[in-house]
Design a protein around this motif. Sequence first.
Motif, PDB file in Angstrom:
ATOM      1  N   UNK A 178       6.467   4.474 -13.429  1.00 51.29           N
ATOM      2  CA  UNK A 178       5.735   4.561 -12.162  1.00 51.29           C
ATOM      3  C   UNK A 178       4.376   3.876 -12.266  1.00 51.29           C
ATOM      4  N   UNK A 179       3.747   3.954 -13.427  1.00 53.04           N
ATOM      5  CA  UNK A 179       2.454   3.288 -13.624  1.00 53.04           C
ATOM      6  C   UNK A 179       2.601   1.768 -13.532  1.00 53.04           C
ATOM      7  N   UNK A 180       3.666   1.245 -14.087  1.00 52.29           N
ATOM      8  CA  UNK A 180       3.900  -0.198 -14.017  1.00 52.29           C
ATOM      9  C   UNK A 180       4.197  -0.624 -12.579  1.00 52.29           C
ATOM     10  N   UNK A 181       4.977   0.187 -11.867  1.00 46.95           N
ATOM     11  CA  UNK A 181       5.248  -0.112 -10.462  1.00 46.95           C
ATOM     12  C   UNK A 181       3.954  -0.095  -9.642  1.00 46.95           C
ATOM     13  N   UNK A 182       3.070   0.855  -9.946  1.00 53.11           N
ATOM     14  CA  UNK A 182       1.785   0.927  -9.238  1.00 53.11           C
ATOM     15  C   UNK A 182       0.970  -0.343  -9.471  1.00 53.11           C
ATOM     16  N   UNK A 241       2.096  -3.274 -10.145  1.00 53.14           N
ATOM     17  CA  UNK A 241       2.732  -4.364  -9.406  1.00 53.14           C
ATOM     18  C   UNK A 241       2.354  -4.318  -7.928  1.00 53.14           C
ATOM     19  N   UNK A 242       2.321  -3.114  -7.363  1.00 55.13           N
ATOM     20  CA  UNK A 242       1.945  -2.976  -5.956  1.00 55.13           C
ATOM     21  C   UNK A 242       0.496  -3.402  -5.731  1.00 55.13           C
ATOM     22  N   UNK A 243      -0.395  -3.044  -6.640  1.00 53.68           N
ATOM     23  CA  UNK A 243      -1.797  -3.448  -6.526  1.00 53.68           C
ATOM     24  C   UNK A 243      -1.917  -4.972  -6.598  1.00 53.68           C
ATOM     25  N   UNK A 244      -1.120  -5.591  -7.475  1.00 53.38           N
ATOM     26  CA  UNK A 244      -1.142  -7.054  -7.582  1.00 53.38           C
ATOM     27  C   UNK A 244      -0.673  -7.693  -6.275  1.00 53.38           C
ATOM     28  N   UNK A 253       0.829  -1.211   0.000  1.00 53.36           N
ATOM     29  CA  UNK A 253       0.000   0.000   0.000  1.00 53.36           C
ATOM     30  C   UNK A 253       0.860   1.257   0.000  1.00 53.36           C
ATOM     31  N   UNK A 254       1.924   1.264   0.826  1.00 55.52           N
ATOM     32  CA  UNK A 254       2.796   2.442   0.846  1.00 55.52           C
ATOM     33  C   UNK A 254       3.507   2.609  -0.486  1.00 55.52           C
ATOM     34  N   UNK A 255       3.888   1.487  -1.107  1.00 53.80           N
ATOM     35  CA  UNK A 255       4.529   1.576  -2.415  1.00 53.80           C
ATOM     36  C   UNK A 255       3.603   2.176  -3.460  1.00 53.80           C
ATOM     37  N   UNK A 256       2.333   1.716  -3.470  1.00 58.53           N
ATOM     38  CA  UNK A 256       1.364   2.248  -4.432  1.00 58.53           C
ATOM     39  C   UNK A 256       1.096   3.732  -4.178  1.00 58.53           C
ATOM     40  N   UNK A 257       0.989   4.106  -2.920  1.00 60.89           N
ATOM     41  CA  UNK A 257       0.744   5.515  -2.591  1.00 60.89           C
ATOM     42  C   UNK A 257       1.884   6.400  -3.071  1.00 60.89           C
ATOM     43  N   UNK A 258       3.128   5.978  -2.826  1.00 54.73           N
ATOM     44  CA  UNK A 258       4.269   6.797  -3.233  1.00 54.73           C
ATOM     45  C   UNK A 258       4.422   6.816  -4.749  1.00 54.73           C
ATOM     46  N   UNK A 259       4.035   5.727  -5.424  1.00 62.76           N
ATOM     47  CA  UNK A 259       4.035   5.740  -6.883  1.00 62.76           C
ATOM     48  C   UNK A 259       3.065   6.788  -7.414  1.00 62.76           C
ATOM     49  N   UNK A 260       1.896   6.914  -6.771  1.00 66.19           N
ATOM     50  CA  UNK A 260       0.921   7.917  -7.187  1.00 66.19           C
ATOM     51  C   UNK A 260       1.460   9.335  -6.969  1.00 66.19           C
TER      52      UNK A 260
END
Length: 246
Positions: A219-223, A225-228, A9-16
Amino acid sequence: MDKSLYIAMTGARENMLGQQVRANNLANVTTNGFKADFEQARAMRVFGDGHASRVYSQSERPGTNLSSGALIETGRNLDIAIHGPGWIAVQSPDGTEAYTRGGELQINAANELVTGNGLPVLGAGGAPIVLPPAQQVDISYDGAITVRPQGDPAAALVQVDVIKTVLPEPGTFFKGPDGMMRTDDMVPLPVAAGVQLRSGYVESSNVNAVNELTSIISLSRQFSMQVKMMKNAEENSSAAGRILQN
């Protein structure tokens, strides 16, 4: 629930948040005088009960890219660009002194010299520059403003003021939410000698559109991955719950 969910979750938030920085840079690729913001993420270990094996992510804006953009010739007398280092002093809406490289100057209804977004340009004395009614306004390389008053012959030139330019020390500058640069201690800088202006030019944005677009895609691809990872954590938690029920 497994703590990996919170890590993802923190990874996805920081990607955003990183995407917001890059998108803002890309949106200002045609804004004259705009300086791109840097963006990066770093790992933050979590300490507490047990081993410090969990690592959260944190994004930050380490600074602003202060490199000069290309000079674009316009031929307009009120357009100015700084050739080399230096900044133009303006008065922000809250009355404090701020700095910009945007040189699309205009004269408003109160005969004040203002930037393209309406901020008063400051003179050497630190006060907004007010021009008399004039047939012609010229700005020299050192920022001196010369006007030919209305009704006067062509040879009747009057110097009204000098545009305040500054040279801040490296590492003492930051960009505010309004896009204007300010000093860390908010104390106005002294007038700097040697800053050169070029009349009839504006400075383009220093944003590299290709780099920004590439970073947004990454960053979109990283997001994704975090959601997955969050979905996998949820599935693992549900499976563990069913086993315990049985």
